[in-house]
Design a protein around this motif. Structure first.
Motif, short mmCIF file in Angstrom:
data_model
loop_
_atom_site.label_atom_id
_atom_site.label_comp_id
_atom_site.label_asym_id
_atom_site.label_seq_id
_atom_site.Cartn_x
_atom_site.Cartn_y
_atom_site.Cartn_z
N UNK A 1 0.86 -1.18 0.00
CA UNK A 1 0.00 0.00 0.00
C UNK A 1 0.90 1.23 0.00
N UNK A 2 0.70 2.10 -0.97
CA UNK A 2 1.54 3.28 -1.11
C UNK A 2 0.74 4.54 -0.80
N UNK A 3 1.34 5.44 -0.01
CA UNK A 3 0.76 6.76 0.23
C UNK A 3 1.83 7.81 -0.05
N UNK A 4 1.49 9.08 0.18
CA UNK A 4 2.48 10.15 -0.01
C UNK A 4 3.65 10.02 0.95
N UNK A 5 3.45 9.29 2.06
CA UNK A 5 4.43 9.32 3.13
C UNK A 5 5.24 8.04 3.29
N UNK A 6 4.85 6.97 2.61
CA UNK A 6 5.59 5.73 2.78
C UNK A 6 4.94 4.57 2.05
N UNK A 7 5.55 3.40 2.23
CA UNK A 7 5.09 2.17 1.59
C UNK A 7 4.87 1.14 2.69
N UNK A 8 3.70 0.48 2.67
CA UNK A 8 3.32 -0.44 3.72
C UNK A 8 3.11 -1.83 3.11
N UNK A 9 3.83 -2.80 3.64
CA UNK A 9 3.76 -4.17 3.11
C UNK A 9 2.95 -5.05 4.05
N UNK A 10 1.79 -5.50 3.56
CA UNK A 10 0.96 -6.39 4.35
C UNK A 10 1.51 -7.81 4.33
N UNK A 11 1.99 -8.27 5.46
CA UNK A 11 2.57 -9.61 5.54
C UNK A 11 1.48 -10.64 5.80
N UNK A 12 0.57 -10.32 6.71
CA UNK A 12 -0.60 -11.16 6.97
C UNK A 12 -1.59 -10.34 7.79
N UNK A 13 -2.79 -10.87 7.97
CA UNK A 13 -3.76 -10.22 8.85
C UNK A 13 -4.52 -9.07 8.22
N UNK A 14 -4.98 -8.13 9.09
CA UNK A 14 -5.81 -7.00 8.68
C UNK A 14 -5.18 -5.71 9.20
N UNK A 15 -5.26 -4.66 8.38
CA UNK A 15 -4.72 -3.37 8.82
C UNK A 15 -5.43 -2.25 8.08
N UNK A 16 -5.46 -1.07 8.71
CA UNK A 16 -6.02 0.11 8.08
C UNK A 16 -4.90 1.11 7.78
N UNK A 17 -5.10 1.85 6.71
CA UNK A 17 -4.18 2.92 6.33
C UNK A 17 -5.02 4.17 6.07
N UNK A 18 -4.71 5.23 6.80
CA UNK A 18 -5.47 6.48 6.68
C UNK A 18 -4.51 7.61 6.34
N UNK A 19 -4.74 8.23 5.20
CA UNK A 19 -3.85 9.29 4.73
C UNK A 19 -4.43 10.66 5.09
N UNK A 20 -3.68 11.39 5.90
CA UNK A 20 -4.04 12.75 6.26
C UNK A 20 -3.18 13.72 5.45
N UNK A 21 -3.36 15.01 5.69
CA UNK A 21 -2.59 16.00 4.95
C UNK A 21 -1.09 15.88 5.24
#
Length: 228
Positions: free
Chosen positions: A79-99
Motif C-alpha cells: 500500500x503506497x501513500x504520499x508518506x511511505x510504503x506499507x507491506x501487508x505480511x498477513x492479517x488485517x490493517x487500516x491505512x489512513x492518509x491525512x494532509x
C-alpha cells in the motif's frame, strides 16, 4: 470560498473520477481483489490498483482503507501513500492518509513500513494492536487511539473517552456540510458504540449522555452547544 478551497474541491472531484476505485462522502465499498485480498474503502476515499504477476500495489490517493490480506504470494502486497510504503505480511490493517502524515493501524497480523527516511533503508515492523504515524521525516509509534481503527468497516464508530470535538470531526466525514460544537463542550468525553448509517439519529442520541443540545441552523449546518 477562496481559490485554494476551490482548487482542493476540484482535485477531490478529479480523483474520484480518475481513480480505479472511489467512494463519495458517506459511502463505503467492499471489494475482493484478484489475489483474494479483501479491500474496503471508507468514506471519501480513492485508490489506484496495479495487480499483475510482477506486483500487487494499492495506491491510496486519499482517505482510508482496510486491507484483509489474501493468500500468501511471493509478490509483496503493498500500500503506497504520499508518506511511505506499507507491506501487508498477513492479517488485517487500516491505512489512513491525512494532509501531513499517514496513520497505520494493525488490527491483526504484521505490516512492514518501508520509509525513505528509515536509517539504512531498513523497514519498521508493526505488529497486531500497534499504530504508527508516518510523515516526511519519520515513522513513530502512535499513542493508543481513542476509537477502534477498523470499526467503520462494520458501519460503526467505537469510542473510548474520545473528546466530543474529535468525535464530531470523525462523524463529519460521513455527512455533507458543517458539523461542530461550541468551545465549552469540545472537551467533554464520550465512550460508546455508534452506528454510521444515519448520522442525524446518531447526533440525536448524544444529549441523552452529555449535557448538550443539537442545533440545526440548516440541514447542512449543525452544531452542538451546552444545554440550558
Amino acid at each position: 470560498v477562496g481559490s485554494a478551497g476551490w482548487i482542493g474541491r476540484d482535485l477531490m472531484g478529479w480523483q474520484r473520477w480518475t481513480a480505479d476505485l472511489a467512494t463519495a462522502t458517506g459511502e463505503r465499498r467492499n471489494i475482493q481483489l484478484p489475489d483474494g485480498t479483501r479491500l474496503q474503502l471508507n468514506t471519501d476515499s480513492a485508490v489506484d490498483l496495479s495487480f499483475d504477476p510482477q506486483q500487487r500495489l494499492i495506491t491510496l490517493l486519499r482517505g482510508e482503507i482496510l486491507v484483509n490480506c489474501g493468500a500468501v504470494s511471493p509478490t509483496p502486497l503493498l500500500v503506497k501513500t504520499r508518506h511511505g510504503l506499507f507491506e501487508g505480511i498477513d492479517g488485517r490493517f487500516t491505512v489512513r492518509q491525512e494532509r501531513d502524515c499517514t496513520r497505520l493501524s494493525v488490527v491483526s497480523g504484521n505490516v512492514a513500513i518501508h520509509s525513505p527516511h528509515t536509517a539504512g533503508g531498513l523497514s519498521t515492523q508493526a505488529h497486531s494492536g500497534q499504530d504508527y504515524l508516518v510523515d516526511q521525516t519519520q515513522a513513530v509509534v502512535a499513542p493508543p487511539p481513542d476509537m477502534d481503527a477498523g470499526a467503520w468497516a462494520d458501519g460503526l464508530i467505537i469510542t473510548r473517552g474520545m473528546r466530543l470535538e474529535d468525535f464530531l470531526a470523525e462523524v463529519g466525514r460521513y455527512r455533507q456540510g458543517y458539523l461542530g460544537c461550541s468551545t465549552d463542550v469540545g472537551d467533554l468525553r464520550l465512550s460508546g458504540v455508534f452506528r454510521l448509517e444515519d448520522t442525524d439519529t446518531l447526533l440525536a442520541i448524544l444529549p441523552k449522555t452529555l449535557p448538550v443540545q443539537v442545533r440545526y441552523r440548516t440541514r447542512w449546518w449543525v452544531s452542538l452547544e451546552r444545554s440550558t
